[in-house]
Write an enzyme that holds these catalytic residues in place. Structure first.
Site, PDB file in Angstrom:
ATOM      1  N   CYS A   1      -3.387   1.510   6.389  1.00 40.64           N
ATOM      2  CA  CYS A   1      -3.860   0.832   7.616  1.00 40.64           C
ATOM      3  C   CYS A   1      -4.470   1.817   8.597  1.00 40.64           C
ATOM      4  O   CYS A   1      -5.210   1.425   9.496  1.00 40.64           O
ATOM      5  CB  CYS A   1      -2.713   0.058   8.256  1.00 40.64           C
ATOM      6  SG  CYS A   1      -1.256   1.073   8.528  1.00 40.64           S
TER       7      CYS A   1
ATOM      8  N   GLU B   1       6.908   0.782  16.073  1.00 43.41           N
ATOM      9  CA  GLU B   1       7.973   1.282  15.211  1.00 43.41           C
ATOM     10  C   GLU B   1       8.192   2.761  15.528  1.00 43.41           C
ATOM     11  O   GLU B   1       7.511   3.327  16.379  1.00 43.41           O
ATOM     12  CB  GLU B   1       7.574   1.093  13.745  1.00 43.41           C
ATOM     13  CG  GLU B   1       7.281  -0.359  13.396  1.00 43.41           C
ATOM     14  CD  GLU B   1       7.042  -0.560  11.909  1.00 43.41           C
ATOM     15  OE1 GLU B   1       5.928  -0.279  11.442  1.00 43.41           O
ATOM     16  OE2 GLU B   1       7.987  -0.994  11.221  1.00 43.41           O
TER      17      GLU B   1
ATOM     18  N   GLU C   1       3.079  -5.057  12.443  1.00 45.86           N
ATOM     19  CA  GLU C   1       2.134  -3.945  12.245  1.00 45.86           C
ATOM     20  C   GLU C   1       1.064  -4.466  11.303  1.00 45.86           C
ATOM     21  O   GLU C   1       1.321  -4.697  10.115  1.00 45.86           O
ATOM     22  CB  GLU C   1       2.876  -2.732  11.677  1.00 45.86           C
ATOM     23  CG  GLU C   1       2.180  -1.424  11.992  1.00 45.86           C
ATOM     24  CD  GLU C   1       1.157  -1.038  10.949  1.00 45.86           C
ATOM     25  OE1 GLU C   1      -0.044  -1.367  11.175  1.00 45.86           O
ATOM     26  OE2 GLU C   1       1.515  -0.455   9.934  1.00 45.86           O
TER      27      GLU C   1
ATOM     28  N   ASN D   1       0.813  -1.230   0.000  1.00 47.55           N
ATOM     29  CA  ASN D   1       0.000   0.000   0.000  1.00 47.55           C
ATOM     30  C   ASN D   1       0.841   1.273   0.000  1.00 47.55           C
ATOM     31  O   ASN D   1       0.486   2.259  -0.641  1.00 47.55           O
ATOM     32  CB  ASN D   1      -0.996  -0.015   1.162  1.00 47.55           C
ATOM     33  CG  ASN D   1      -0.338  -0.176   2.506  1.00 47.55           C
ATOM     34  OD1 ASN D   1       0.726  -0.786   2.616  1.00 47.55           O
ATOM     35  ND2 ASN D   1      -0.945   0.370   3.526  1.00 47.55           N
TER      36      ASN D   1
END
Ligand code: TXE
Length: 480
Positions: free
Chosen positions: A282, A461, A248, A150
């Site tokens: 996301c 992260e 993630e 993405n």
């Protein structure tokens, strides 16, 4: 037909099996490049190269490592137009977005971690007159990164930059759906003088080379961004090997709009949060909850703006809404729209595949879709669709807003739109998410912890969190 190669030991080379996969341009549906279907032999080659490179890279002074990474960031910045165009072709996203977000962030990620490592310090714990502890934070060694389609180069660099800055050597696997910018990036690594073997890029399908990377005993940590189902599989493979894991995963993010928000700017931002990158981020807000007194007014203004989004060829500068990334993904999104109708949802706008004229006639375009009349419990409101589809629902008070927002298995991000400061802070505490945005969306500070709770993943992260993930702490206790 462009041929993409792996990047192993500083060289661009074809896969040892000579097997290639087809890479499709989503805006046209045509195959336009071939990508290596790498196998375990390619992985062994990459691991051997990484192993050879490790002592010099991990032992290099921080200043020298930072200098090389800064050069790499400069090369990425210089190539940003070329990279943005390649990303728009490979992914289907509007070129304006690819420039402003994808290629911009790719160089920003590398520059950020090149600087961050020069400021990274470790802890010390005094035991009074008895002694002192200090913590060493050494690189882990060979680490693996697996990234999705993405935000291809954006998320690829988001992982490799902290890994390299911390002194690790990396085996990176970009998504097989969008391999092009990682390939172009490998050429920039050579140009920037990144030592051979420090970064190795293997292309190919997740079930083959992705799985092989996760299984490899000499790869000690894996940083992954992708779907929750894949994350589960990855965790099941890595856990018995005691690998460090950062996952993630997906999201089903709620947007909470209160009657006292700044109306115009909230409508603008909520449209962006629902449909940026065709809803394939996301962090996109796909469940929009609106306080009842402004529900109808907000809905009307929201629909007007959604219907104004310019759908078109990703390569045209004026395009705001491009193609979905692939035919299977488009089919998945369309099947969710059908499901929403079956569940009793009313499609207020959109809801179908769009056929454009000319070059993009056979591309994977789906109109921005807004649905209302669905309960929280239905699949449309529970499962990640990851496309240009959002639902609207009214709420009556703060408690109801929180319980709707928290009512899925996901917990990545949420946004709250209100001018009541104490409510915003109170809700931020009650909302079960890794990221809470107040009167903004996708406002990023690279120092902050990034990631989700519940089925949205494990670990964080960004900033120090990433540098801590990519280092192994060792406590040294000294008695006076
Ligand atoms: O992702 P995958 P897919 C969500 C979104 C989407 C769904 C599925 O809902 O519809 O996931 O997308 C690699 N071992 N997100 O199937 O498979 C794969 O090659 C090791 C959310 O395209 O998770 C790719 O490089 N690796 C998301 C990467 O995993 C494996 C972004 C991600 O692909 C593997 C993308 C395996 N067994 C999709 N199988 C987000 N969090 O932003 C696959 N891969």
């Amino acid at each position: 037909m462009q041929i993409i190669n792996n990047f192993i030991d500083g060289e661009l080379i074809p896969p040892s099996s000579q097997q290639f996969l087809e890479n499709v341009e989503p805006a046209t549906g045509n195959v336009y490049s071939q990508i290596p279907e790498s196998n375990r032999d390619d992985l062994s080659h990459a691991v051997a190269a990484a192993k050879k490179a490790l002592p010099e890279w991990s032992g290099m002074s921080i200043e020298d490592r930072a200098r090389i990474l800064t050069r790499l960031a400069d090369e990425v910045e210089n190539a940003s137009d070329e990279l943005a165009k390649a990303e728009a072709i490979d992914n289907g996203k509007p070129i304006s977005l690819a420039k402003a977000v994808d290629s911009y962030r790719a160089s920003a990620n590398i520059r950020f971690f090149a600087q961050a490592i020069t400021q990274f310090s470790s802890e010390s714990h005094s035991m009074g007159n008895e002694g002192i502890n200090y913590t060493l934070r050494d690189p882990i060694g060979i680490v693996g990164t697996i990234s999705p389609w993405n935000l291809p180069l954006y998320l690829f660099t988001w992982k490799i930059a902290p890994a390299l800055a911390a002194g690790n050597v990396v085996i990176a696997k970009p998504s097989e759906v969008t391999p092009m910018t990682a390939f172009l990036f490998s050429k920039l690594c050579v140009k920037a003088g990144l030592p051979r073997g420090v970064l190795n890029i293997l292309h190919g399908s997740g079930g083959n080379i992705g799985q092989a990377i996760v299984e490899h005993p000499e790869i000690k940590a894996i940083s992954f961004t992708g779907g929750t189902a894949t994350g589960k599989k990855l965790a099941a493979t890595a856990a018995p090997m005691f690998k460090k894991l950062s996952l993630e995963l997906g999201g089903k993010n709620p947007t909470l709009v209160f009657a006292d928000c700044d109306f115009e700017s909230t409508v603008n931002q909520v449209v962006r949060s629902a449909f940026a990158n065709q809803g394939q981020i996301c962090l996109c807000g796909s469940r929009i909850y609106i306080e009842r007194p402004i529900y109808e007014k907000f809905k009307e203004a929201f629909l007007r703006q959604v219907e104004d989004l310019k759908i078109g060829d990703p390569l045209e500068l004026s395009t705001q809404h491009g193609a979905l990334v692939s035919q299977p993904h488009m089919d998945k999104v369309l099947s969710y729209i059908e499901l929403a109708k079956k569940e009793g949802g009313q499609v207020l706008t959109g809801g179908e595949r769009i056929t454009l004229k000319g070059r993009c006639e056979t591309g994977f375009f789906v109109s921005p879709t807004v649905i209302e009349g669905l309960p929280l419990s239905c699949r449309t409101n529970q499962e990640e669709i990851f496309g240009p589809v959002c639902t609207l629902q009214p709420f009556d008070n703060d408690d109801e807003a929180v319980s709707l927002a928290n009512g899925t298995e996901y917990g990545l991000a949420t946004s709250v739109w209100s001018n009541n400061l104490s409510r915003c802070h109170r809700l931020a505490k009650q909302l079960d998410f890794g990221i809470v945005w107040i009167n903004c969306w996708l406002q990023r500070d690279l120092r902050t912890p990034f990631g989700g709770v519940k089925a949205s993943g494990v670990g964080r992260e960004g900033g120090l969190e990433a540098l801590r993930f990519f280092t192994e702490p060792k406590n040294v206790c000294v008695k006076y």
